[in-house]
Write a protein that holds these residues in place. Structure first.
Motif, PDB file in Angstrom:
ATOM      1  N   SER A   1     -51.787 -28.483 -49.501  1.00 11.88           N
ATOM      2  CA  SER A   1     -51.794 -28.020 -48.109  1.00 11.88           C
ATOM      3  C   SER A   1     -51.044 -27.088 -47.084  1.00 11.88           C
ATOM      4  CB  SER A   1     -51.944 -29.297 -48.215  1.00 11.88           C
ATOM      5  OG  SER A   1     -53.389 -29.804 -47.381  1.00 11.88           O
ATOM      6  N   ASN A   2     -49.338 -27.895 -48.267  1.00 13.31           N
ATOM      7  CA  ASN A   2     -48.338 -27.212 -47.681  1.00 13.31           C
ATOM      8  C   ASN A   2     -48.965 -25.345 -48.119  1.00 13.31           C
ATOM      9  OD1 ASN A   2     -47.259 -29.526 -46.462  1.00 13.31           O
ATOM     10  ND2 ASN A   2     -45.650 -30.008 -48.037  1.00 13.31           N
TER      11      ASN A   2
ATOM     12  N   ARG B   1     -50.567 -23.791 -45.611  1.00 14.14           N
ATOM     13  CA  ARG B   1     -50.015 -23.672 -43.783  1.00 14.14           C
ATOM     14  C   ARG B   1     -48.809 -22.314 -44.218  1.00 14.14           C
ATOM     15  NH1 ARG B   1     -50.173 -29.755 -43.594  1.00 14.14           N
ATOM     16  NH2 ARG B   1     -48.341 -29.573 -44.757  1.00 14.14           N
TER      17      ARG B   1
ATOM     18  N   THR C   1     -42.784 -29.102 -52.518  1.00 13.09           N
ATOM     19  CA  THR C   1     -44.013 -29.914 -51.855  1.00 13.09           C
ATOM     20  C   THR C   1     -42.420 -30.221 -50.613  1.00 13.09           C
ATOM     21  OG1 THR C   1     -44.823 -30.568 -53.571  1.00 13.09           O
ATOM     22  CG2 THR C   1     -44.932 -32.125 -51.352  1.00 13.09           C
TER      23      THR C   1
ATOM     24  N   LEU D   1     -41.653 -27.785 -48.703  1.00 19.31           N
ATOM     25  CA  LEU D   1     -42.506 -26.714 -47.991  1.00 19.31           C
ATOM     26  C   LEU D   1     -42.796 -27.615 -46.703  1.00 19.31           C
ATOM     27  CD1 LEU D   1     -44.462 -24.410 -50.429  1.00 19.31           C
ATOM     28  CD2 LEU D   1     -43.029 -23.595 -49.089  1.00 19.31           C
ATOM     29  N   SER D   2     -42.308 -28.722 -47.115  1.00 15.97           N
ATOM     30  CA  SER D   2     -42.371 -29.828 -45.677  1.00 15.97           C
ATOM     31  C   SER D   2     -41.957 -29.511 -44.575  1.00 15.97           C
ATOM     32  CB  SER D   2     -42.638 -31.589 -45.876  1.00 15.97           C
ATOM     33  OG  SER D   2     -43.075 -30.984 -46.990  1.00 15.97           O
ATOM     34  N   SER D   3     -42.094 -29.549 -43.223  1.00 16.35           N
ATOM     35  CA  SER D   3     -41.740 -29.340 -41.913  1.00 16.35           C
ATOM     36  C   SER D   3     -40.838 -31.114 -42.144  1.00 16.35           C
ATOM     37  CB  SER D   3     -42.346 -29.086 -41.148  1.00 16.35           C
ATOM     38  OG  SER D   3     -41.668 -28.707 -39.832  1.00 16.35           O
TER      39      SER D   3
END
Length: 402
Positions: A67-68, A71, A275, A278-280
């Motif tokens: 998912s990341n 995006r 993960t 690449l997360s905000s």
């Protein structure tokens, strides 16, 4: 046994990088630690779950990671990518290999952007494909001529390979050129394989470019694939994690099937670290750090080129982490292999010779690839050692006379 050419740039790195005092050949943004990653996250996180059983894990990559990655391709001009459009791999080098192994066979014709990472044309050649090198022009800022592409297409053409941003030049293919390439591919039903491993490190676009260049996946072409990695723009080469992304479900399935014969899955620890990265807001903070480091170091490299303009010339990179600098003396290119060897021996500075690692011995004489996004002090000290060599040793480097 399949015959494949020696991977010249990787052989050069393997031979010399551990002994270099000033490694200005590295293509990754200065690496970060897990402590650094924790700081970029801005919050308390537990990257490692010591109670987790170390099984194979999610074979295609965890849903959170995919998912990341999806995006990263978000755009106002295209449909969002889905997690199932992403296959996680062991680095971009496996991503490229799997895609080429799956899509190319004996008798196919492949057109490959050039100069570029040798894997992108040597692997198809080893599989029996006929390779045409689509040469970018330094006189035109290392851009491509789409009219030339049209003239290169044959009845058996299967694949167009791009590298955007380009290794080793740092040049960028912009929206207009990419759109033209997509139109040609659509007309002839060709696959476009775009190595986007340096995306999204667009740190030096000129004022005429109001937006970052789009991914090849931004054009809605079903037969387009993108490969990427945590190594270059995201400073995490050590976790060995990359991916293939495509809106073409059948190709993703084929790549996944081929991967069953190589490395079945990435490690769970690598998946978890990627993960988080690449997360905000972690990814935004990490990229901002790398943008600023790239700009500052590139300005220093530009100052060197200007100071020694009697010997050094280039097209300033717009993106990525590498520059292609040409060294000449008395109107002739120097022997770039000898330059790199003497510079390393005398002053401990490591470059990559262009004619050996990106050409056939005849192309790119006098060029060296410089990796300009190491830690700040590495760049400062390396350029100072290079200046000393230019004053004391450069005149002893032989020139190449046709």
């Amino acid at each position: 046994m399949v015959k494949i050419d020696e991977f010249a740039v990787e052989r050069w790195m393997d031979l010399y990088e551990n002994g270099a005092i000033h490694n200005l050949a590295e293509t990754c943004c200065a690496s970060i630690s897990l402590n650094d990653l924790h700081a970029f996250s801005g919050r308390a996180t537990n990257l490692i779950d010591f109670s987790q059983k170390q099984v194979y894990g999610a074979i295609r990559g965890s849903s959170a990671l995919r998912s990341n990655i999806a995006r990263l391709y978000s755009s106002a001009t295209s449909e969002p990518m889905r997690p199932e459009d992403v296959l996680v791999t062991n680095g971009a080098i496996q991503a490229n290999f799997l895609a080429l192994y799956t899509n190319v066979g004996a008798g196919d014709h492949v057109i490959c952007h050039y100069p570029t990472y040798q894997q992108l044309y040597s692997v198809p050649a080893s599989l029996g494909a006929d390779i045409s090198l689509w040469k970018s022009s330094e006189e035109n800022g290392w851009q491509l001529d789409v009219t030339e592409l049209k003239s290169m297409i044959k009845p058996n053409t299967k694949l167009i390979i791009l590298n955007n941003p380009q290794n080793p030049t740092g040049a960028v293919l912009h929206r207009e050129t990419l759109q033209e390439i997509v139109e040609v591919a659509r007309q002839h039903d060709l696959i476009i394989h775009c190595d986007e491993v340096y995306r999204p490190l667009f740190h030096s676009l000129d004022s005429s470019q109001p937006e970052n260049p789009p991914s090849i996946l931004d054009f809605g072409y079903e037969k387009a694939i993108s490969t990427g990695s945590m190594s270059k723009a995201f400073s995490l080469a050590g976790i060995r994690l990359g991916w293939i992304a495509s809106r073409n479900a059948s190709m993703i399935e084929a790549f996944a099937s081929a991967r069953d014969y190589t490395l079945i899955s990435v490690g769970q620890l690598d998946d978890r670290v990627a993960t988080q990265a690449l997360s905000s807001p972690t990814v935004e903070n990490l990229l901002e750090r790398n943008y600023q480091l790239a700009k500052q170091n590139l300005d220093d490299l530009e100052a060197f080129v200007r100071e020694f303009e009697w010997a050094a010339s280039w097209t300033r990179p717009q993106a990525g982490t590498t520059a292609f600098v040409k060294f000449s003396r008395d109107g002739h290119p120097v022997n770039d292999v000898a330059l790199c060897e003497q510079l390393l021996e005398k002053n401990g500075v490591m470059f990559v010779p262009g004619s050996r690692c990106f050409g056939n011995g005849q192309d790119f004489k006098g060029y060296v690839r410089v990796g300009y996004v190491p830690d700040r002090q590495v760049m400062v000290d390396g350029l100072e050692a290079l200046r000393k060599f230019m004053r004391d040793g450069f005149e002893k480097v032989p020139v190449q006379v046709d």
